[in-house]
Design an enzyme around this catalytic site. Structure first.
Site, PDB file in Angstrom:
ATOM      1  N   CYS A 140       0.833  -1.203   0.000  1.00 19.99           N
ATOM      2  CA  CYS A 140       0.000   0.000   0.000  1.00 19.99           C
ATOM      3  C   CYS A 140       0.879   1.269   0.000  1.00 19.99           C
ATOM      4  O   CYS A 140       1.452   1.603  -1.022  1.00 19.99           O
ATOM      5  CB  CYS A 140      -0.984  -0.027   1.160  1.00 19.99           C
ATOM      6  N   HIS A 190      -3.722  -5.347   0.624  1.00 22.37           N
ATOM      7  CA  HIS A 190      -3.246  -5.680   1.976  1.00 22.37           C
ATOM      8  C   HIS A 190      -3.351  -7.176   2.248  1.00 22.37           C
ATOM      9  O   HIS A 190      -4.356  -7.639   2.820  1.00 22.37           O
ATOM     10  CB  HIS A 190      -4.056  -4.917   3.017  1.00 22.37           C
ATOM     11  N   GLU A 216      -1.961  -8.712   4.547  1.00 17.71           N
ATOM     12  CA  GLU A 216      -1.880  -8.902   6.001  1.00 17.71           C
ATOM     13  C   GLU A 216      -3.193  -8.598   6.714  1.00 17.71           C
ATOM     14  O   GLU A 216      -3.347  -8.929   7.899  1.00 17.71           O
ATOM     15  CB  GLU A 216      -0.763  -8.032   6.595  1.00 17.71           C
TER      16      GLU A 216
END
Length: 257
Positions: A105, A195, A197
């Site tokens: 990001c 993302h 994660e």
């Protein structure tokens, strides 16, 4: 008894602090990425440096690291805050040292800026929720030696995006609203706008916080929430790509490890 080889070392560069909930439950952005990408059963060491707070001490021993990961952030990668400019310069130094650098990001955007591309506020506005990427599987196979699906579902949370990739970069994926979802420079640089994660509860917390700040309408927020009911993020596939890139262990196979 033969001595063990030194551990492979990786640094996570924390570019932002998360909400109270994400810090308390998940440990913040940097820990989330270290947990996603680390292999506890292998000889690895993961260190965290909060560059957002001015910690650039990793540069003193940059040669000792096998790879670097730059996290997301609420800050703008196109801004000229002192720490952002220092991070831009640090990316250039890591590239000079031929270190592998993964940007997520904000990290994806600051890498683009540092290496001759451009980033800024997206004309299409926020991108939020589970979205579909169209992937250049052939290029991923050529660079990393793995099979990879041509379409993947990912979690998005951004209102900035890369508007021009660095001169030597190749595009690996795009989406309906974001032209440069992933780019690579050889097997040394990988930028990912989404993302890998994040989890659903993390996104629900971010959506509620941004909605409270009047960043977007309730209808837009509801669409983002509903996207999790319609699609499931391909978490293991994206994790596999990131780990293959960082650790150079492509096995020419499909899907997750």
């Amino acid at each position: 008894m033969p001595s063990l080889p030194p551990p492979r070392r990786y640094a996570v560069l924390g570019a932002g602090h998360a909400t109270e909930y994400i810090e308390r439950v998940h440990g913040g952005f940097a820990r989330m990425l270290a947990r996603l990408l680390g292999d506890p059963e292998t000889n690895e060491r993961w260190d965290t440096y909060h560059v957002v707070d001015g910690d650039f001490s990793f540069l003193d021993e940059a040669e000792a690291f096998d790879g670097f990961v730059i996290t997301g952030s609420i800050s703008d990668a196109h801004a000229d805050d002192e720490w952002i400019l220092r991070l831009r310069d640090a990316v250039q130094e890591l590239c000079r040292l031929k270190k592998r650098v993964l940007g997520i990001c904000f990290g994806h955007q600051i890498i683009a800026r540092a290496l001759g591309g451009a980033t800024g506020r997206a004309e299409v506005g926020w991108e939020l929720g589970v979205k579909t990427l169209v992937v250049d599987s052939l290029k991923i196979g050529e660079i990393y030696g793995i099979e990879f699906p041509s379409r993947v579902e990912v979690i998005e949370s951004h209102r900035d995006q890369v508007s021009a990739i660095p001169p030597e970069a190749v595009v690996l994926a795009s989406s309906e609203k974001t032209k440069f979802e992933m780019f690579a420079i050889g097997d040394q640089i990988l930028g990912i706008q989404s993302h890998p994660e994040f989890s659903k509860d993390v996104m629900m917390d971010i959506i509620q916080n941004q909605l409270s700040a009047n960043s977007f309408s309730a209808e837009f927020a509801n669409d983002a929430i509903q996207s999790f009911e319609k699609s499931k993020p391909d978490e293991e596939v994206m994790k596999y790509l990131c780990k293959t890139f960082l650790k150079g262990n492509g096995k020419a196979k499909s899907g997750a490890e």
